[in-house]
Design a protein around this motif. Structure first.
Motif, short mmCIF file in Angstrom:
data_model
loop_
_atom_site.label_atom_id
_atom_site.label_comp_id
_atom_site.label_asym_id
_atom_site.label_seq_id
_atom_site.Cartn_x
_atom_site.Cartn_y
_atom_site.Cartn_z
N UNK A 232 -7.73 85.90 -7.15
CA UNK A 232 -7.44 86.02 -8.57
C UNK A 232 -6.21 86.89 -8.82
N UNK A 233 -6.15 88.01 -8.09
CA UNK A 233 -5.02 88.92 -8.26
C UNK A 233 -3.73 88.23 -7.82
N UNK A 235 -3.09 85.10 -7.83
CA UNK A 235 -2.70 84.08 -8.80
C UNK A 235 -2.01 84.73 -9.99
N UNK A 236 -2.55 85.89 -10.38
CA UNK A 236 -1.94 86.64 -11.47
C UNK A 236 -0.52 87.04 -11.11
N UNK A 238 1.41 85.63 -8.95
CA UNK A 238 2.25 84.43 -8.86
C UNK A 238 2.75 84.04 -10.24
N UNK A 239 1.85 84.06 -11.20
CA UNK A 239 2.25 83.68 -12.54
C UNK A 239 3.24 84.66 -13.12
#
Lengths: 439, 721
Positions: A232-233, A235-236, A238-239
């Motif tokens: 999750x981190x 992905x955050x 990456x965004x």
């Protein structure tokens, strides 16, 4: 890959769709499927799935049950403030609102079982019913009989029902000391670097090619994999950083394939993001603003932890200082510090009190120290006392004794050394001189 | 009571309706026990009007102060709700985060209510109808928090069928009620709500043009005091909310009193990663107070004034105790009320026209009290003997003089504040702030005594004489700006003079070029002498000489002009900044009883109890209790005697000795000879009275039982005889 997910009783194309939706979890899904058997077959009464956060437990369960259209109820244990809510959600999703409304006020487990049996005799299960409980570790805090009963619910209600518990904790920590039915354990291991790469590459930006995004993820993982493996981190992150990554592309300086130049461009930004990984210091929106203006002055926008300064009324500051002294100095040394007669000689003990943490102290000791550290005479007014309680609500002090105890309440000081030093600097008070540990 | 009946019998008299219903109005309370009751009605009205005006003004002011931060918050909510609908990549990646505004408001928690009030009103007007605010003290457990949120959100729109369940929800063990106490209920309700508004006529809804998206307004939950929330409750609530964020456009606002890092202290990473936090910092409360003082106190607009000591009390409560602007305004209100209540001459404390009218209507009694005013007597002493007689004898003459004096007082105020500000702009940039950083500090100095006799003023003037040209011009320019809007004659004259001075400064530029080299010459020559080898004494001597010579040296045109400007400022200060106490009839406008204000706003319970115990006469007002200082009459209440006796003891008190001493004192009061035999044995009644007194003292916290020694109690206070 999809070959793993072949199982009798389910349509091929559905299984294919399932497999597409959960990359890198085929093994676990296949295992689950074989445990579940064909829809109409009885399944094992309870399955316990554990694995770290963001290892796909809920996702796999959700996709499987949804795509294969199996009857199921998903309950998050955080949400179930009382067991009543849990029972009701289960009944609601299996038998509709009518069944749920049959439950009496503050239902017991046997009420639930009774109504369940009553309902399932009217509509017996053609397929296995599944109850998925997320954050199952919270079940340990409820009634002692709930968890054992749920584990063998199949026997209790005489229905084709399976309980699936999802948790981040291993089963050993669950086992009640009275013993219980042992569920089947299934472990979801952490994703490897390659798997993370594969999963993260899936949410690509629509206006860029898949290879380009995948190369971005590759760079990102190269930087962050050593410190952070939380999907999750990542992905955050990456965004957060993708727009910066694309910047030279938008300006037309670099081609999509020129990975080296792109890397050179993004590297300093990723390094910066590394300092605040996990902290979520600024919102994603603010991060973007920050990146836009950074070269000029990035000091303007600081993270949450940079703002530690608290403005307090004058006497509150002294009260806090007195509380700190009371918490970190042994009571027997008070005479030495505040009587101004140097009668005792102690040998300092190397930060011992600071290592042990704050100790509780009674109100009158706090006030005695307060009156001796504050420089002018202070009348013992009501507002001095109300300041103590407002310091408690601000969580700068904590009340140790119970609220009801009016006689000699006890407190602890809950602020750090740095904080108190900053506070005492503003009132020109040299706190280090008064701390036993620093003599 | 009489009846019209001729027969004998019982008659029922119902109390008349009028009597029964009579509750005292505000005005009755005001007139009750008021000094000089005859004009109390007018005073009450004046007081009310003035207070309403002050309150309205401060509310407007606070709205303005909050506007900036509220606007940015509103923008934030709008932006968040609009990005939700966008389907671009970045906002999709961010869809699972709950947008959160961390609003840092400072430690003055009582002031926050108003901010949140206006915030939720603004939100409801322009962004979304769904706003719920919760406080920590009503949400001890997760279910309570959930219940409050649901209640407040659904209450705003749906009421009828929810009412029943809200009542019964109290006992959350009841199943049917707790069914509704989950966020899925809220989701359903929200969907129904938005569906309805989609199909319904859009014009009917309270849609303002600003609202960009009436279909999916966000659901805003305001946590008023984040620090006080139980972290566990908050974490669970956020976890639950994040499960629904796809269906329900949730948004949080955290009200933070200390510092934003509390969020990190309260929420672990697993929870805070569900939020997308943005920081908003409000104005600091000291700045807030400065603005309020600026607009409320330092203005001739309001006739009511506080004297130096009262100001000092209010300021110290603010700075030392609570940082609360609201309490400061409350303090001003108290002073206002007390002034009009206790000072009969406060009828004159109003607008000029009214005041002049009221002067004419003063009674003989009022005029007598004017004659007794300290400031008036000082005024009379300065007059001719004939005039003095007139003032004391002739009421109509006195009224005329009073009118003139009232006008003078108004003029004084009109000139005082601009000059105060001018002096402040000049001195506020000086090193070490000899006259204070804030204008209120300077105001306090001026209220106390003649500011020009103050040592700090002298140093400030000395420092000003060293000011560089551009700095001086800049501050003089600001003074001009301050003086420009003032209408009084004297200030206009001052403005003209100041502008002339400024013009001269500007002319100087052209002339300066020629004089400069000569000045350099004089300075450099003694420095050259210094190059030679000298001992310490020689050096000191030369330096002193240099200093002398520089002082004696001819001043440059700039220096001349600077001195001229400063003398002009000094003149202004001396003529307009005299303390209000020197003004005749200042008692009309100035409230001076700082002790009352202090007693009301900063109560001292401990001191009061000690005063009651050590000198019971102070509260009981019984003549027999009147005693010399420090002693207690033996007729005093038992607890006072016991208290007095316990002061003579050490840390541990022997109960039997204490009882003996007590019995001796009490029997002396009854007139018994202490040596006679029957006193030796303590009577049961006295024993009981003693025990009661001791337990009362224990209740008040002066002693407590101890296990260190049998038959002893420990003293909890120190000091004493």
């Amino acid at each position: 890959m999809a070959a793993l997910l072949q199982h009798a009783g389910y349509e091929e194309e559905r299984l294919l769709r399932v497999a597409q939706q959960m990359p890198c979890r085929e093994v676990q899904a296949g295992m689950l499927l074989s445990l579940m058997g064909q829809p109409q077959q009885y399944s094992y009464p309870s399955i316990f799935i554990y694995g770290h956060r963001a290892s796909g437990k809920s996702h796999v369960m959700h996709v499987l049950l949804k795509e294969l259209e199996l009857p199921h109820a998903t309950v998050s244990c955080v949400e179930c403030v009382s067991v009543a809510l849990l029972f009701e959600q289960v009944l609601l999703s299996f038998f509709g609102c009518d069944a749920a409304s049959l439950l009496p006020r503050s239902p017991s487990l046997s009420d639930f079982v009774r109504i369940y049996r009553q309902q399932c005799s009217q509509s017996p299960a053609k397929q296995t019913r599944y109850i998925v409980m997320e954050k199952a570790e919270l079940l340990r805090d409820t009634d002692a009989n709930l968890l054992p009963a749920l584990l063998r619910l199949q026997e209790l209600v005489e229905d084709n029902v399976t309980i699936i518990l999802l948790s981040e904790i291993v089963w050993d920590k669950f086992r009640p000391n009275t013993g219980c039915f042992e569920p089947l354990l299934l472990h979801f291991p952490d994703y490897s670097k390659g798997e993370l790469q594969q999963i993260l590459s899936q949410d690509r930006h629509p206006s860029y090619t898949a290879e380009f995004y995948s190369s971005y993820i590759n760079i990102l993982l190269g930087v962050f994999y050593s410190v952070c493996r939380d999907l999750r981190e990542l992905r955050h992150l990456a965004a957060l950083n993708f727009s910066k990554f694309c910047e030279p592309l938008a300006e037309g300086k670099v081609k999509e394939t020129d990975t080296h130049k792109l890397w050179r461009n993004i590297e300093p930004h990723l390094k910066k993001a590394m300092q605040t990984v996990y902290l979520r210091e600024v919102s994603s929106l603010q991060w973007e603003q920050m990146q836009q203006m950074e070269e000029k002055e990035s000091g303007a926008l600081r993270g949450l932890s940079a703002h530690t300064h608290v403005e307090l009324p004058y006497y509150s500051k002294f009260l806090l200082i007195a509380a700190y002294l009371a918490s970190y100095n042994p009571a027997r040394t008070d005479k030495r510090f505040f009587l101004k007669v140097d009668r005792f000689n102690f040998t300092p003990k190397n930060l011992l009190n600071h290592l042990l943490g704050p100790k509780p102290f009674p109100l009158d000791r706090l006030l005695a120290i307060f009156y001796s550290v504050v420089d002018n005479r202070v009348a013992p007014t009501a507002s001095i006392f109300s300041q103590i309680s407002s310091l408690v609500t601000l969580q700068l002090l904590t009340q140790v004794s119970h609220d009801d105890q009016l006689d000699a309440p006890k407190y602890k000081c809950a602020v750090s050394m740095d904080f108190i030093c900053a506070i005492s600097r503003t009132v020109n008070f040299d706190i280090v001189k008064y701390l036993y540990d620093f003599l | 009571m009489t009846t019209t009946s001729v027969s004998k019998g019982c008659f029922v008299f119902k109390p008349s309706a009028k009597k029964k219903k009579k509750t005292l109005s505000l005005e009755d309370h005001f007139t009750n026990g008021c000094e000089g009751a005859d004009n109390s009605e007018i005073r009450f009205k004046l007081c009310q009007d003035l207070w309403h005006k002050i309150r309205a003004d401060t509310e407007v002011l606070q709205d303005e102060l909050n506007r900036k931060i509220l606007d940015s918050l509103l923008d934030f909510t709008r932006k968040c709700s609009s990005t939700r609908q966008h389907s671009d990549w970045a906002s999709q990646m961010r869809a699972s985060e709950i947008p959160t505004a961390a609003l840092v408001l400072g430690v003055n928690v009582p002031d926050h209510d108003m901010t949140f009030q206006s915030l939720s009103e603004l939100l409801q007007q322009s962004v979304t109808p769904h706003v719920a605010s919760v406080q920590a003290k009503e949400c001890g457990a997760l279910k309570h928090l959930m219940k409050r949120v649901l209640e407040r959100l659904m209450d705003t729109v749906v009421t009828v069928d929810d009412e029943e369940e809200e009542e019964t929800e109290q006992t959350s063990t009841q199943l049917h009620k707790s069914v509704h106490c989950s966020l899925s209920t809220l989701c359903d309700w929200y969907n129904a709500k938005t569906m309805k508004s989609k199909t319904g006529t859009p014009g009917k809804k309270r849609s303002s043009p600003v609202r960009d998206d009436p279909q999916q307004p966000p659901v805003v939950i305001i946590f008023k005091d984040l620090e006080a929330f139980n972290p566990k409750v908050l974490q669970d609530f956020i976890l639950i909310c994040s499960r629904y964020v796809e269906r329900l456009p949730l948004m949080f606002i955290f009200g933070i009193a200390t510092s934003p890092s509390t969020i990190q202290h309260m929420l672990p990473h697993s929870v805070s990663s569900l939020l997308c936090i943005e920081l908003f910092q409000s104005l600091s409360c000291t700045q807030h107070l400065a603005t309020v003082i600026d607009k409320l106190i330092l203005t001739p607009q309001f006739p009511f004034k506080l004297n130096g000591k009262v100001m000092q009390v209010l300021m110290s409560i603010f700075l030392y105790h609570d940082f609360s602007v609201r309490n400061f305004i409350k303090g001003v209100q108290l002073a206002l009320l007390e002034h009009f209540h206790s000072q009969p001459l406060s009828v004159l404390c109003c607008k000029k026209k009214e005041a002049l009218l009221n002067v004419m209507q003063l009674s003989h009694h009022d005029l007598e009290s004017i004659r007794h005013l300290l400031s008036f007597r000082r005024y009379v002493e300065k007059q001719e003997p004939q005039e003095q007689l007139n003032l004391f004898r002739d009421d109509t003459h006195l009224k005329e003089v009073c009118q003139k004096l009232i006008k003078d007082l108004r003029k004084y105020h009109k000139n005082y504040y601009p000059v105060l500000r001018c002096l402040h702009t000049l001195t506020s940039s000086l090193p070490r702030y000899p006259l204070g950083k804030q204008v209120r500090e300077l105001h306090l100095i001026c209220l106390e005594k003649n500011v020009w006799e103050n040592e700090d003023y002298q140093t400030a003037m000395k420092l000003l004489k060293m000011l560089a040209k551009d700095e001086l011009i800049a501050s003089l320019q600001r003074c001009v700006e301050i003086l420009q809007p003032v209408k009084s004659k004297k200030m206009k004259k001052a403005l003209v003079e100041l502008e002339e001075l400024l013009a001269k400064f500007k002319q100087l530029d052209t002339v300066a070029a020629e004089t400069l080299p000569c000045v350099e010459d004089c300075i450099t020559s003694p420095v050259k002498n210094l190059q030679k080898k000298t001992d310490l004494f020689q050096l000191q001597k030369t330096l002193l000489e240099m200093n002398e010579s520089r002082r004696a040296k001819k001043l440059s045109p700039f220096e001349v002009l600077r001195n001229e400007a400063l003398e002009f400022i000094d003149g202004l200060v001396k003529s307009h900044l005299s303390p209000p106490e020197s003004q005749t009839l200042n008692e009309v406008c100035y409230y001076s009883s700082s002790a009352t204000v202090r007693r009301h706003l900063n109560a001292t319970p401990r001191t009061s109890i000690q005063a009651a115990l050590s000198s019971p006469y102070y509260y009981l007002q019984n003549e027999s209790l009147k005693t010399e200082d420090g002693t207690v009459s033996n007729a005093a209440p038992d607890i006072c005697i016991a208290y007095k006796l316990h002061l003579e003891c050490g840390r541990l008190i022997n109960l039997y000795d204490w009882l003996e001493a007590y019995a001796t004192v009490v029997s002396a009061a009854e007139g018994n000879n202490p040596d006679s035999d029957n006193v030796r044995k303590v009577e049961e009644v006295k024993h009981a009275r003693f025990i009661q007194a001791v337990s009362e003292l224990e209740f008040l916290g002066f002693i407590k039982s101890t296990k260190q020694k049998t038959d002893h109690v420990a003293r909890l206070t120190w000091g004493g005889c």
